[in-house]
Design a protein around this motif. Sequence first.
Motif, short mmCIF file in Angstrom:
data_model
loop_
_atom_site.label_atom_id
_atom_site.label_comp_id
_atom_site.label_asym_id
_atom_site.label_seq_id
_atom_site.Cartn_x
_atom_site.Cartn_y
_atom_site.Cartn_z
N GLN A 171 37.11 -39.66 -3.50
CA GLN A 171 36.95 -40.30 -4.81
C GLN A 171 38.23 -40.16 -5.63
O GLN A 171 39.02 -39.24 -5.41
CB GLN A 171 35.82 -39.62 -5.59
N HIS A 199 40.56 -39.02 -8.51
CA HIS A 199 40.69 -37.75 -9.23
C HIS A 199 40.01 -36.58 -8.52
O HIS A 199 39.68 -35.58 -9.16
CB HIS A 199 40.18 -37.86 -10.68
N ASN A 200 39.78 -36.71 -7.22
CA ASN A 200 39.35 -35.54 -6.45
C ASN A 200 40.57 -34.70 -6.12
O ASN A 200 41.65 -35.24 -5.90
CB ASN A 200 38.69 -35.98 -5.14
N ARG A 239 35.79 -25.42 -12.43
CA ARG A 239 35.28 -26.56 -11.66
C ARG A 239 34.90 -26.20 -10.23
O ARG A 239 34.79 -27.07 -9.37
CB ARG A 239 36.32 -27.68 -11.64
N ARG A 268 26.25 -29.52 -2.96
CA ARG A 268 27.25 -29.06 -3.94
C ARG A 268 26.55 -28.14 -4.94
O ARG A 268 25.79 -28.59 -5.78
CB ARG A 268 27.85 -30.29 -4.64
N LYS A 290 36.25 -32.11 -8.70
CA LYS A 290 36.14 -33.42 -9.37
C LYS A 290 36.77 -33.28 -10.74
O LYS A 290 36.18 -32.71 -11.65
CB LYS A 290 34.66 -33.82 -9.49
N SER A 296 38.86 -34.67 -14.30
CA SER A 296 38.80 -35.79 -15.25
C SER A 296 40.14 -36.54 -15.20
O SER A 296 41.13 -36.03 -14.67
CB SER A 296 38.61 -35.26 -16.67
#
Length: 197
Positions: free
Chosen positions: A63, A65-66, A104, A113, A159, A161
């Motif tokens: 994904q 911004h992973n 995070r 997860r 993940k 931002s």
Amino acid sequence: TQEYEKEYADYSKKLIDLRREAKVGGNFFVEPEAKLLFVVRIKGIIKMSPKPRKVLQLLRLRQLHNGVFLKVNKPILQMLKLVQPYVTYGYPSLKTVKELVYKRGFGKVNKQRIPISDNSIISDKLGSHGIYGMEDLIHEVYTVGPHFKQATNFLWPFKLSAPRGGFKCKRHGYCEMKGGDWGNREEAMNDLVSRMN
């Protein structure tokens, strides 16, 4: 944890002493090769050819911004070369590693997860490798220890931002004349991660 703090402090003190010695003697100090990379995906999935897409899947960057921690070695660098325009990466500091894992950090338990709310989650999965808590996990990742692979595999890809203040220009490389975002940003990675965390 105090042992680890002492180890980190001793290491940074040793580097400072060596740099000073080199300066006094008029020599060059060759900085130690970085062992740890933090890689963030900055491009979505539109108009992506199959090969880079597959490589990004292998790196667990599915994904936008992973982010993942990777060990610096030849195969990894070859893989990064294939996906250069879609990712940015650099060498995270201890502070960056800590902030990412504490804020995070999610664990992979039964393919799910799970937030790392308790050290027992870590010790259940990684206790057999001598990793019993948050600080052990951070130490293993930051020093790229013998069980680095198991430690990073346990950590779900971060993940993040979108960065505060935005990117400069995702179409262009960080090292290009006009400046951009993709590619190797070495120490400057810490600034980007702090804006994305």
